[in-house]
Scaffold this active site. Structure first.
Site, PDB file in Angstrom:
ATOM      1  N   GLY A   1       0.840  -1.194   0.000  1.00 41.60           N
ATOM      2  CA  GLY A   1       0.000   0.000   0.000  1.00 41.60           C
ATOM      3  C   GLY A   1       0.869   1.234   0.000  1.00 41.60           C
TER       4      GLY A   1
ATOM      5  N   ARG B   1      -0.331   7.934  -0.206  1.00 45.08           N
ATOM      6  CA  ARG B   1       0.507   9.016   0.320  1.00 45.08           C
ATOM      7  C   ARG B   1       1.116   8.660   1.667  1.00 45.08           C
ATOM      8  NH1 ARG B   1      -1.921  14.987   0.483  1.00 45.08           N
ATOM      9  NH2 ARG B   1      -3.453  13.945   1.813  1.00 45.08           N
ATOM     10  N   MET B   2       0.304   8.081   2.573  1.00 44.96           N
ATOM     11  CA  MET B   2       0.806   7.752   3.904  1.00 44.96           C
ATOM     12  C   MET B   2       1.862   6.653   3.836  1.00 44.96           C
ATOM     13  SD  MET B   2       0.036   8.746   7.091  1.00 44.96           S
ATOM     14  CE  MET B   2      -0.240   8.201   8.785  1.00 44.96           C
ATOM     15  N   GLY B   3       1.541   5.556   3.133  1.00 43.99           N
ATOM     16  CA  GLY B   3       2.477   4.445   3.038  1.00 43.99           C
ATOM     17  C   GLY B   3       3.778   4.842   2.363  1.00 43.99           C
TER      18      GLY B   3
ATOM     19  N   ASP C   1       2.000  -1.993  -4.710  1.00 47.36           N
ATOM     20  CA  ASP C   1       0.716  -1.315  -4.752  1.00 47.36           C
ATOM     21  C   ASP C   1       0.023  -1.707  -6.055  1.00 47.36           C
ATOM     22  OD1 ASP C   1      -0.570   1.351  -3.207  1.00 47.36           O
ATOM     23  OD2 ASP C   1      -1.225   1.116  -5.287  1.00 47.36           O
TER      24      ASP C   1
ATOM     25  N   SER D   1      -0.232   8.143  13.612  1.00 50.09           N
ATOM     26  CA  SER D   1      -0.700   9.520  13.487  1.00 50.09           C
ATOM     27  C   SER D   1       0.451  10.398  13.016  1.00 50.09           C
ATOM     28  CB  SER D   1      -1.226  10.040  14.834  1.00 50.09           C
ATOM     29  OG  SER D   1      -1.684  11.371  14.721  1.00 50.09           O
TER      30      SER D   1
ATOM     31  N   GLY E   1      -0.101  12.203   9.640  1.00 44.13           N
ATOM     32  CA  GLY E   1      -0.570  12.751   8.374  1.00 44.13           C
ATOM     33  C   GLY E   1       0.555  13.017   7.394  1.00 44.13           C
TER      34      GLY E   1
ATOM     35  N   LYS F   1      -5.450   4.271  18.994  1.00 47.34           N
ATOM     36  CA  LYS F   1      -5.535   5.182  17.851  1.00 47.34           C
ATOM     37  C   LYS F   1      -6.981   5.602  17.599  1.00 47.34           C
ATOM     38  CE  LYS F   1      -4.109   7.371  14.114  1.00 47.34           C
ATOM     39  NZ  LYS F   1      -5.244   7.500  13.214  1.00 47.34           N
TER      40      LYS F   1
ATOM     41  N   HIS G   1      -7.708   8.206  20.105  1.00 51.45           N
ATOM     42  CA  HIS G   1      -6.935   9.386  19.667  1.00 51.45           C
ATOM     43  C   HIS G   1      -7.709  10.175  18.620  1.00 51.45           C
ATOM     44  CE1 HIS G   1      -4.348  11.087  16.480  1.00 51.45           C
ATOM     45  NE2 HIS G   1      -3.463  11.380  17.412  1.00 51.45           N
ATOM     46  N   ASN G   2      -8.284   9.468  17.642  1.00 53.79           N
ATOM     47  CA  ASN G   2      -9.022  10.162  16.589  1.00 53.79           C
ATOM     48  C   ASN G   2     -10.327  10.749  17.104  1.00 53.79           C
ATOM     49  OD1 ASN G   2      -6.950   9.240  14.971  1.00 53.79           O
ATOM     50  ND2 ASN G   2      -8.295   8.770  13.255  1.00 53.79           N
TER      51      ASN G   2
ATOM     52  N   GLU H   1      -9.370  13.907  18.641  1.00 57.25           N
ATOM     53  CA  GLU H   1      -9.065  14.840  17.545  1.00 57.25           C
ATOM     54  C   GLU H   1     -10.335  15.475  16.996  1.00 57.25           C
ATOM     55  OE1 GLU H   1      -8.024  13.844  13.069  1.00 57.25           O
ATOM     56  OE2 GLU H   1      -6.304  13.421  14.369  1.00 57.25           O
ATOM     57  N   TYR H   2     -11.381  14.682  16.839  1.00 52.84           N
ATOM     58  CA  TYR H   2     -12.661  15.224  16.374  1.00 52.84           C
ATOM     59  C   TYR H   2     -13.127  16.347  17.295  1.00 52.84           C
ATOM     60  CZ  TYR H   2     -13.803  11.489  12.970  1.00 52.84           C
ATOM     61  OH  TYR H   2     -13.833  10.644  11.897  1.00 52.84           O
TER      62      TYR H   2
END
Length: 302
Positions: free
Chosen positions: A7, A10-12, A30, A121, A123, A173, A176-177, A180-181
């Site tokens: 994968g 962008r993150m991977g 990918d 985390s 981004g 996590k 954590h999110n 964040e919200y």
């Protein structure tokens, strides 16, 4: 150490690039040829299939999945397991629901392959600033991966930790999110209130900058708020549509299941859902009811 990355979104890809920059060899796969070509420019060795990826790694292997939560994770695991040995470690670094993670860990460990879940985390900034890593899994497997976590984290001794058994990383996590919200919603409401006070002509980007020094509400999210408002203080170019990755929903569900009150996170999730109601039927009904019982005027659509 060698890592196989599955994968390369962008993150991977950014995580793979950070690992290569710290001296690790990363081989990637990918389904997108474009993603493979882009990752190759960052030193990630491209492969054309999961089988080729596994064969490109010396044993014992480390396979890191960065694929969308849900069925894609199960499909990827099913494709990998017949190719792996008892000395290999499989990592799920995506935003999987922790209960799925516990189920998957049991299935993978039954094949004598170690399974580690990592909540990630950071981004788009993680590539340069480092990632916060919440790790779940067996002690022996996590210990073997230590140099990988140290390379991805902001510092070898900061921003990462082994938080518990399988599922614990994704559980932390998830929470954590949810937090964040709530933080994002509080900032959004506060800045909307200041924006509405038109007689003061407040410079919202300036205020965000002021709050970043000495204030109890300073944070990285406030840094990003200042950045966004400096680019466009009206935000006219941004549609009022807020998506969610699913982790906020899981957090609220878990709070209900555990009888833990979480009104801030719940409201923040509902606010995101409200942002997508283009027809606004519920609000239209409220206006109609006020007209019915009190004769209050109804504003006609423009």
């Amino acid at each position: 150490m060698e890592i196989g990355m599955i994968g390369l979104g962008r993150m991977g890809a950014n995580m793979g690039a950070r690992l290569t920059a710290h001296g690790h060899r990363v081989v990637g796969y990918d389904q997108s040829d474009e993603a493979l070509q882009s990752a190759a420019t960052d030193g990630i060795g491209p492969t054309t299939s999961i089988d080729a990826l596994v064969r490109a790694l010396a044993t014992p292997r480390v396979l890191w999945m960065m694929v969308p939560a849900g069925e894609p994770v199960d499909v990827t695991i099913d494709a990998l397991l017949p190719l792996l040995d008892a000395t290999d470690i499989l990592i799920d670094g995506g935003n999987s629901w922790y209960r799925d993670t516990v189920r998957r860990a049991d299935a993978v460990e039954a094949r004598d392959v170690r399974f580690v879940d990592v909540g990630v985390s950071g981004g788009i900034w993680g590539r340069t600033e480092g990632y916060a890593l919440m790790v779940g899994g067996r002690d022996d497997a996590v210990a073997r991966l230590r140099t990988i976590f140290e390379a991805l984290a902001p510092a070898a001794d900061k921003g990462w930790g082994h938080v518990g058994p399988s599922g614990a990383g994704h559980f932390v996590k998830m929470v954590h999110n949810g937090i964040e919200y709530g933080l994002m919603q509080a900032y959004a409401e506060g800045f909307a209130l200041m924006k509405a006070k038109e007689p003061f002509h407040l410079d919202l980007a300036q205020i965000a900058g002021i709050w970043q020094h000495g204030s109890v509400v300073r944070s990285w999210l406030l840094d990003l708020t200042e950045r966004a408002l400096s680019d466009d203080d009206t935000l006219d170019g941004v549609a009022p549509w807020v998506s969610d990755s699913g982790e906020g929903r899981w957090t609220v569900k878990e709070a209900i299941d555990l009888d833990v009150p979480a009104p801030v996170m719940t409201h923040a999730l509902i606010a995101r859902l409200e942002s997508r109601d283009e027809k606004g039927f519920g609000y239209r009904l409220l206006a109609a009811l006020r007209n019915q019982f009190g004769g209050h005027a109804i504003r006609k659509p423009e």
